[in-house]
Motif scaffolding. Structure first.
Motif: not given
Length: 232
Positions: A38-45
């Motif tokens: 999630a951090l690498v992809r900047r995926d808040t969901e």
């Protein structure tokens, strides 16, 4: 219902306890991997899902505590058997903290998501991979009651400490180059520290596994120097 320690009944109880710890550890390990993705992809969901999934880890800890206390009360285990139950109880508490560290990483994703591309971000996934492997390996050591595997986990902690020190210095330079980098870099530093603490907790579990299996204590391990700790 008869009480007291019988070999078959105790083994069944302990197998059930180990199964719960295996599930709890698997979920914690998954939380580490998913929070880093999630951090690498900047995926808040995806980060929100990690935070939500932590509730199951907390429930598992409560169930393990309940069952461990029940085993001690009903089976009255002694010596090696008692060490196994106490180790399971303590390990559950440590794994719960590991889950919390993964959740804390996920909670910082929304801040990173709003920041410009941060070069040091590329350093963290490998650190996360090492931390996750340490958790996986130490739980394997617990399941196998293998003190040698436990020792091997402790030995990997130095590599994780060295990785943290490298990231700390890189982020410090990044902040000095541009004051706009201070906020996002500070969050990345907290993430790196969470991963370093996961490694510390994995070594704590390894020490418990070693004691449960052998009745002896591991020699105090030598840690890498933490540049954030004051000297003197």
């Amino acid at each position: 219902m008869a009480t007291g320690h019988t070999l078959k009944a105790f083994d069944e109880d302990l197998d059930q306890l180990r199964g719960l710890i295996a599930e709890m550890g698997g979920r914690a390990e998954e939380a580490i991997a998913q929070s880093m993705q999630a951090l690498v992809r900047r995926d808040t969901e995806a980060a929100r899902q990690v935070v939500e999934a932590d509730k199951r880890i907390d429930l598992l800890e409560a169930e393990i505590e309940r069952q461990a206390v029940q085993i001690i009360a009903l089976r009255a285990p002694m010596a090696d058997d008692l060490r196994d139950v106490v180790a399971a109880l303590k390990i559950a508490g440590v794994v719960e903290r590991i889950g919390d560290y993964a959740k804390n990483i996920a909670k910082r994703v929304h801040v990173i998501e709003q920041s410009p591309n941060i070069e040091p971000l590329s350093l963290l996934p490998e650190m996360g991979r090492i931390a996750g492997e340490m958790v996986h390996n130490v739980l394997d050591a617990f399941a196998a009651r293998d003190p040698e595997k436990a020792v091997a986990v402790c030995e990997r902690d130095r590599a994780l400490d060295d990785f943290y020190n490298s990231i700390f210095r890189t982020l410090l330079t990044f902040m000095m180059e541009d004051t706009h980098n201070i906020t996002p870099a500070t969050h990345l530093l907290f993430i790196a520290k969470n991963l370093e603490r996961i490694g510390d907790h994995a070594t704590n579990v390894a020490e418990m596994v070693y004691f449960a299996a052998t009745g002896g204590h591991l020699a105090e391990r030598t840690r890498g120097e933490d540049p954030t700790r004051p000297h003197g």
